[in-house]
Write a protein that holds these residues in place. Sequence first.
Motif, short mmCIF file in Angstrom:
data_model
loop_
_atom_site.label_atom_id
_atom_site.label_comp_id
_atom_site.label_asym_id
_atom_site.label_seq_id
_atom_site.Cartn_x
_atom_site.Cartn_y
_atom_site.Cartn_z
N ASN A 81 0.81 -1.23 0.00
CA ASN A 81 0.00 0.00 0.00
C ASN A 81 0.84 1.28 0.00
O ASN A 81 0.63 2.17 0.83
N PRO A 82 1.77 1.40 -0.92
CA PRO A 82 2.64 2.58 -0.90
C PRO A 82 1.91 3.84 -1.37
O PRO A 82 1.03 3.77 -2.23
N ASP A 83 2.31 4.98 -0.82
CA ASP A 83 1.90 6.25 -1.39
C ASP A 83 2.71 6.53 -2.65
O ASP A 83 3.58 5.74 -3.02
N VAL A 84 2.42 7.65 -3.30
CA VAL A 84 3.07 7.92 -4.59
C VAL A 84 4.39 8.65 -4.45
O VAL A 84 5.16 8.72 -5.40
N TRP A 85 4.66 9.21 -3.33
CA TRP A 85 6.00 9.74 -3.02
C TRP A 85 6.15 9.83 -1.52
O TRP A 85 5.17 9.95 -0.79
N PRO A 117 -9.35 0.40 -2.47
CA PRO A 117 -9.96 1.63 -3.01
C PRO A 117 -8.96 2.76 -3.16
O PRO A 117 -8.97 3.48 -4.16
N LYS A 118 -8.07 2.91 -2.20
CA LYS A 118 -7.02 3.93 -2.32
C LYS A 118 -6.06 3.58 -3.46
O LYS A 118 -5.59 4.45 -4.19
N GLY A 119 -5.79 2.29 -3.60
CA GLY A 119 -4.87 1.86 -4.65
C GLY A 119 -5.39 2.19 -6.04
O GLY A 119 -4.64 2.59 -6.92
N ILE A 120 -6.68 2.05 -6.22
CA ILE A 120 -7.26 2.31 -7.54
C ILE A 120 -7.66 3.78 -7.68
O ILE A 120 -7.39 4.40 -8.70
N PHE A 121 -8.30 4.32 -6.66
CA PHE A 121 -8.78 5.70 -6.71
C PHE A 121 -8.01 6.51 -5.67
O PHE A 121 -8.54 6.87 -4.62
N TYR A 122 -6.77 6.76 -5.99
CA TYR A 122 -5.88 7.40 -5.02
C TYR A 122 -6.41 8.77 -4.62
O TYR A 122 -6.22 9.21 -3.49
N TYR A 176 -14.43 8.43 -13.64
CA TYR A 176 -13.52 8.86 -12.57
C TYR A 176 -12.44 9.74 -13.18
O TYR A 176 -11.90 9.44 -14.23
N GLY A 177 -12.12 10.81 -12.46
CA GLY A 177 -10.97 11.59 -12.85
C GLY A 177 -11.33 12.96 -13.35
O GLY A 177 -12.52 13.27 -13.48
N PRO A 178 -10.32 13.76 -13.61
CA PRO A 178 -8.90 13.48 -13.49
C PRO A 178 -8.53 13.00 -12.08
O PRO A 178 -8.97 13.60 -11.11
N GLY A 179 -7.77 11.93 -12.05
CA GLY A 179 -7.41 11.36 -10.78
C GLY A 179 -6.08 10.65 -10.88
O GLY A 179 -5.31 10.89 -11.80
N ARG A 180 -5.88 9.81 -9.90
CA ARG A 180 -4.60 9.11 -9.85
C ARG A 180 -4.83 7.71 -9.31
O ARG A 180 -5.74 7.49 -8.52
N HIS A 181 -4.01 6.80 -9.76
CA HIS A 181 -3.96 5.47 -9.17
C HIS A 181 -2.81 5.38 -8.18
O HIS A 181 -1.71 5.90 -8.46
N GLY A 182 -3.04 4.74 -7.05
CA GLY A 182 -1.91 4.35 -6.22
C GLY A 182 -1.14 3.25 -6.95
O GLY A 182 0.09 3.30 -7.06
N HIS A 218 13.16 -4.77 -9.00
CA HIS A 218 12.37 -3.97 -8.06
C HIS A 218 11.38 -4.85 -7.32
O HIS A 218 10.93 -5.86 -7.87
N PRO A 219 11.03 -4.47 -6.10
CA PRO A 219 10.08 -5.31 -5.34
C PRO A 219 8.69 -5.29 -5.95
O PRO A 219 8.28 -4.32 -6.60
N VAL A 220 7.97 -6.39 -5.75
CA VAL A 220 6.56 -6.44 -6.14
C VAL A 220 5.76 -5.68 -5.08
O VAL A 220 6.00 -5.83 -3.88
N ILE A 221 4.84 -4.86 -5.55
CA ILE A 221 4.01 -4.07 -4.63
C ILE A 221 2.69 -4.80 -4.40
O ILE A 221 2.10 -5.33 -5.34
N THR A 222 2.26 -4.79 -3.16
CA THR A 222 1.02 -5.47 -2.79
C THR A 222 0.01 -4.47 -2.24
O THR A 222 0.36 -3.61 -1.43
N TRP A 223 -1.22 -4.59 -2.68
CA TRP A 223 -2.32 -3.79 -2.14
C TRP A 223 -3.27 -4.71 -1.38
O TRP A 223 -3.76 -5.69 -1.94
N THR A 224 -3.51 -4.36 -0.14
CA THR A 224 -4.40 -5.18 0.68
C THR A 224 -5.85 -4.84 0.35
O THR A 224 -6.16 -3.80 -0.23
N HIS A 225 -6.72 -5.71 0.78
CA HIS A 225 -8.14 -5.53 0.52
C HIS A 225 -8.63 -4.18 1.05
O HIS A 225 -9.36 -3.46 0.37
#
Lengths: 307, 307, 307, 307
Positions: C135-139, D288-293, D241-247, D277-284
């Motif tokens: 769950n990293p932030d973007v910076w 929502p933050k990961g997709i709709f940062y 959705y957007g303009p927005g950002r993905h985590g 680089h490490p694999v990033i994991t998003w928890t359940h």
Amino acid sequence: MAMTGILRPGHVQLRVMELGPALHHYKEMVGLIETARDAEGRVYLKAWDEQDLFSIVLREADRPGMDFYGFKVLDAKTLEHYAKRLTDYGVAIERIPAGELKGTGERVRFETPSGHLIELYAQKQHFGNGLPDVNPDVWPDGLKGMHPSRFDHVLLNGDSIPETAKLFQEALDFDLSERIVGPDGSMVGAFLACSTKAHDVAFIHEESKGRLHHVSFHLESWDEIRHAADIMSKNYIPVEYGPGRHGLTRGLTIYFFDPSGNRNETFHGGYIRYPDHPVITWTHEETPKGIFYYGHKMVESFVTANT
Amino acid sequence: MAMTGILRPGHVQLRVMELGPALHHYKEMVGLIETARDAEGRVYLKAWDEQDLFSIVLREADRPGMDFYGFKVLDAKTLEHYAKRLTDYGVAIERIPAGELKGTGERVRFETPSGHLIELYAQKQHFGNGLPDVNPDVWPDGLKGMHPSRFDHVLLNGDSIPETAKLFQEALDFDLSERIVGPDGSMVGAFLACSTKAHDVAFIHEESKGRLHHVSFHLESWDEIRHAADIMSKNYIPVEYGPGRHGLTRGLTIYFFDPSGNRNETFHGGYIRYPDHPVITWTHEETPKGIFYYGHKMVESFVTANT
Amino acid sequence: MAMTGILRPGHVQLRVMELGPALHHYKEMVGLIETARDAEGRVYLKAWDEQDLFSIVLREADRPGMDFYGFKVLDAKTLEHYAKRLTDYGVAIERIPAGELKGTGERVRFETPSGHLIELYAQKQHFGNGLPDVNPDVWPDGLKGMHPSRFDHVLLNGDSIPETAKLFQEALDFDLSERIVGPDGSMVGAFLACSTKAHDVAFIHEESKGRLHHVSFHLESWDEIRHAADIMSKNYIPVEYGPGRHGLTRGLTIYFFDPSGNRNETFHGGYIRYPDHPVITWTHEETPKGIFYYGHKMVESFVTANT
Amino acid sequence: MAMTGILRPGHVQLRVMELGPALHHYKEMVGLIETARDAEGRVYLKAWDEQDLFSIVLREADRPGMDFYGFKVLDAKTLEHYAKRLTDYGVAIERIPAGELKGTGERVRFETPSGHLIELYAQKQHFGNGLPDVNPDVWPDGLKGMHPSRFDHVLLNGDSIPETAKLFQEALDFDLSERIVGPDGSMVGAFLACSTKAHDVAFIHEESKGRLHHVSFHLESWDEIRHAADIMSKNYIPVEYGPGRHGLTRGLTIYFFDPSGNRNETFHGGYIRYPDHPVITWTHEETPKGIFYYGHKMVESFVTANT
């Protein structure tokens, strides 16, 4: 100068539920600078590029909202001019003595038909923007958070919008830049300017009086809007809309909330407006597009949440 | 409204050597819109977000430069007010009859100590910005080139800068926002505003009179500055400086030239300024930084090339 | 994965005249993060979004310049593969033992015909980018200065450009993305990529060997380029060119200098390139446009100043 | 070169309900360029900076969705290598003869456990990006609409996400860059890359097979995202959705729909990723933050609407 009379939004006093979280929000997240506190426990803040001592006053209270909204006028003579204009218009004025707000001269206060306390004042202590008057750089070091350059405007909710707009236009020489009309053609939203900004204050109708919709802070670019959105996400600040855009004013925007539930806005852009420009009208059908230009959907809380 | 008196830069008449290449430059590259021609062969252009019929007039001549620079005032009464103020100040005025410029009312013209012809006028035919007054979008379709939103200001070269600044301040109510001082402390540059813009006209000293340094067009963002620079490069438009920034006004900028050698600028940003803000001073030593904030080096042609 | 072989620019060791001013420059101004020092007094730095322990090594010396430039390869087997390829190609290799650079495995070093020391290595200690893997932030918080996301590439000056390019293409599987040809059609500039970047290393001809033209840092946007330019101006960092653009790679750029005279670049953009894309050629006449896309003028110091 | 094997997303064939509105959308609004039609009535489109003949194929059908998604591989030998790898992995392959798609060589097709048809091909007719290979400018004239530089990726919905990701990793050498895990820790989302992009294809779980979530187009900046949003608003294109950002990927984004209900995305940014680089994991909880940062709220239609 051509720029006379009422100059600009000068301050807003906000009620917050707890000062600690509020200060964290406005200082660390928004990035305002604390400049003073007073005996009543009020905290005075400013945006970095403002010259006067403060523009935001936080007062701890048991409910959020706005106590009053003040405009700075050119000078003492102008203050008396508008005091008389208000009185002649039939509006009761109250004179708040100098010093009631830190470093601030006498304020002339009145209530709008929409139930909001508005003030005019001519004098406030100079603080500076962190840059010298000789060979200044373009921004000072040490800025934090979203670092808005200025407090820009408030949007207020209440009834009697046409009467309120008329008062601003006829007694205070504001321009109506844009208006929203209801299904029956009546004015339900009024955007009013005392400068070349697209608005310095706005009112949108609701069936109560004296409500605060949002307090807006000016950012320098669309990229600073993105940066502000990053900060909101990182810090779990509740966001209502945005990054987005308004059709009204064309401004780029994010709506978000302080810990007490007061809505804030980061704002960039908006056209330059002169008094010979046409008034823009938004019809009932296109009001969602006018407010939420990206998405076109009326965000439910926009019309239900205020403080 | 607070915005009264002299409102804004309204027009500039430029001399160009050949109309064909000039029109290609200002219409296809800069992206102005042609709105009229007159019997004298002059071509009238406007930036997209301006409401009046024109802001740029091109006149074919055997040398480049500026014929005159006009400001729009609030109304006819304001025009007479300033005609009297100028006369009282000891400045000779000339009245150019309505219609001499297409769709334009009577103009009151005078010459500055720096040798420039400045005009005031109260009336110009409305043209619109390509958007409806009801439910407008944020920009119209069909924009071309760098598509500035407005003609923003001119910078003029001549002698007698202090006297010229004094005239604008005392007879025309302009504010001095920034000044450049020479090694002996005398004012060699004056940036003057009739609005909340950082400047609506500027003067920089040189040992001649009546020269044009540049005509400036307002872009909406730093990204539009980049886009404009791309267009200049693709089309081999001579660029003098930029993309860059000014310390004076903080504006983001590119200086470039039209085919006749008239310098143009694309400009974005600059702070909002109110009359109670301090005047900023640039010393002789830091003037290169003040003008060329990125690089700090005085570009030779900046002080030698004008028209 | 499709991304195999030589992965990316991994490090560059720079000579600086005095460590103090150099660290102020690279840490406070550029915004690199110090991660280690070694017994020899070398200081190890990284850009925030790099995962490995360092990408920039500063070594105090009596003249500026580059000691060596290293690429990270996929794994130990790949390192041996390229060691053999180089040897088979007729290039002498030197093996620098693991640990000579902090946290770094064995390096395979060779000299290019242009007189530069290039290294390959497969292993470097992981440091992370300040963000969690979950769950990293973007910076991350706490970024300083221009805060580049990564060390991007170097441009090197020397002779024997065609032979050097051939070596990178034939022994190391780099792609030639762009080339500059001289008046006689010979290759005087070679831009080479081991990834989908427009270049991972570049060479431009001059009549000496082993010179460093610049070390480049990647920024995230054109607005970060502006922010970096503001920082350079505020802090009187010498700027050679920019904010500007290259025709070669399309990258947005600023060239500036560290206190020892080593040229730095902040870089954003540049196209994505695949090996089936055509090689781009810049002719002698258009090379100034290719390098200085904004302005089209060859900046004198570009071809005279290197370290 | 390091860039070998499977190079990039090469094409996607989309089903649209009516070709007319679809072409208006993809050509005038999105700004793709039509390059060919075939005997079956399919229309071939490309983004401006792509070199090959097409990346988007529109086929009129009675329901929207994706027919197949194709990757370009380095060469014919690579194609056979992966045909064998797939077969060895136990996946049935189908060979689509050269010419079935205009200007395209033989395609090796297989079905993923998630029910999607994926293709590999080594050859496609060169079309160019509108710029010469000698002294090119940075963009060609005549771009329209949102003018993406390339087709970037697709996100697909289906079941068997772990099995699908495993296939891409083990038979096709893709890297897993990020994963979303469900409440029970199982993988419900897989972001996979064949390059240094944060993803070249992604899968998110739903209880059906072979669904298209969105087709993504790459824009050059956050400002182009704003410009695209303006175009969507002006033209009443439905925005989700957007303009927005993905985590996830850090990409800046807008989700919107074509007239047939196929979801599109405009995408900018995203980090550069290397296989070490490490694999990033998003928890359940944080998905929502990961997709709709920006906003942190799962948009209902995101999980219900696909084609």
